[in-house]
Design an enzyme around this catalytic site. Structure first.
Site, PDB file in Angstrom:
ATOM      1  N   CYS A  63       1.772  -3.219 -26.267  1.00 16.96           N
ATOM      2  CA  CYS A  63       1.688  -4.590 -26.604  1.00 16.96           C
ATOM      3  C   CYS A  63       0.437  -5.394 -26.806  1.00 16.96           C
ATOM      4  CB  CYS A  63       2.818  -5.624 -25.825  1.00 16.96           C
ATOM      5  SG  CYS A  63       2.433  -6.083 -24.336  1.00 16.96           S
TER       6      CYS A  63
ATOM      7  N   ASP B 161       0.788  -1.332  -0.183  1.00 16.92           N
ATOM      8  CA  ASP B 161       0.025  -0.082   0.039  1.00 16.92           C
ATOM      9  C   ASP B 161       0.652   1.169  -0.044  1.00 16.92           C
ATOM     10  OD1 ASP B 161       1.098  -0.152   2.593  1.00 16.92           O
ATOM     11  OD2 ASP B 161      -0.897  -0.444   3.660  1.00 16.92           O
TER      12      ASP B 161
ATOM     13  N   HIS C  96       6.082  -8.090  -2.163  1.00 16.30           N
ATOM     14  CA  HIS C  96       4.890  -8.191  -2.906  1.00 16.30           C
ATOM     15  C   HIS C  96       4.204  -7.331  -3.777  1.00 16.30           C
ATOM     16  CE1 HIS C  96       3.753 -11.354   0.713  1.00 16.30           C
ATOM     17  NE2 HIS C  96       5.014 -11.749  -0.226  1.00 16.30           N
TER      18      HIS C  96
HETATM   19 ZN   LIG Z   1       2.624  -4.298 -22.727  1.00 17.90          ZN
END
Ligand SMILES: [Zn+2]
Length: 123
Positions: free
Chosen positions: A59, A7, A22
């Site tokens: 992409c 956070d 994480h």
């Molecule tokens: Zn991408």
């Protein structure tokens, strides 16, 4: 600082060199090429622009919050650096972690209803 927090708590408290094992829920990233956006921007695409499933403009890959999901590998660079920093430290203090993570919900992004309550957008 090595943390499991997702956070940005440590950064908001002033820490500038934070290894996030994480990930960070305030960012979103492409699963194809790794390009990143602020999470709030991706949420705006969904909530304001009506995008059902956000994808990468570079992409076309799917976007996901930059947190580590259950079954997903730990981030390689951050894990390597955390081990290196721990080995090099003269003193290591572990605070506030049971090192146990509980599964909370499924899905990657949540939509907010008009009443302001969050609900899962995917199952
Ligand atoms: Zn991408």
């Amino acid at each position: 600082m090595i943390t499991q927090n997702i956070d940005g708590l440590h950064q908001r408290a002033g820490s500038t060199d934070v290894i996030e094992l994480h990930g960070n829920a305030m960012r979103a990233g492409c699963l194809g090429c790794g390009k990143e956006w602020p999470r709030a921007e991706v949420q705006r695409w969904m909530e304001v622009d009506g995008v059902e499933e956000p994808t990468c403009d570079a992409c076309g890959g799917p976007l996901k919050p930059k947190t580590i999901s259950f079954g997903q590998a730990m981030p390689e660079a951050e894990t390597r650096r955390a081990f290196m920093e721990a080995r090099a430290a003269d003193l290591l203090i572990a605070i506030g972690s049971s090192l146990v993570v509980f599964r909370r919900r499924r899905g990657s992004f949540r939509r907010r209803s008009r009443a302001g309550r969050a609900s899962s957008s995917s199952t």
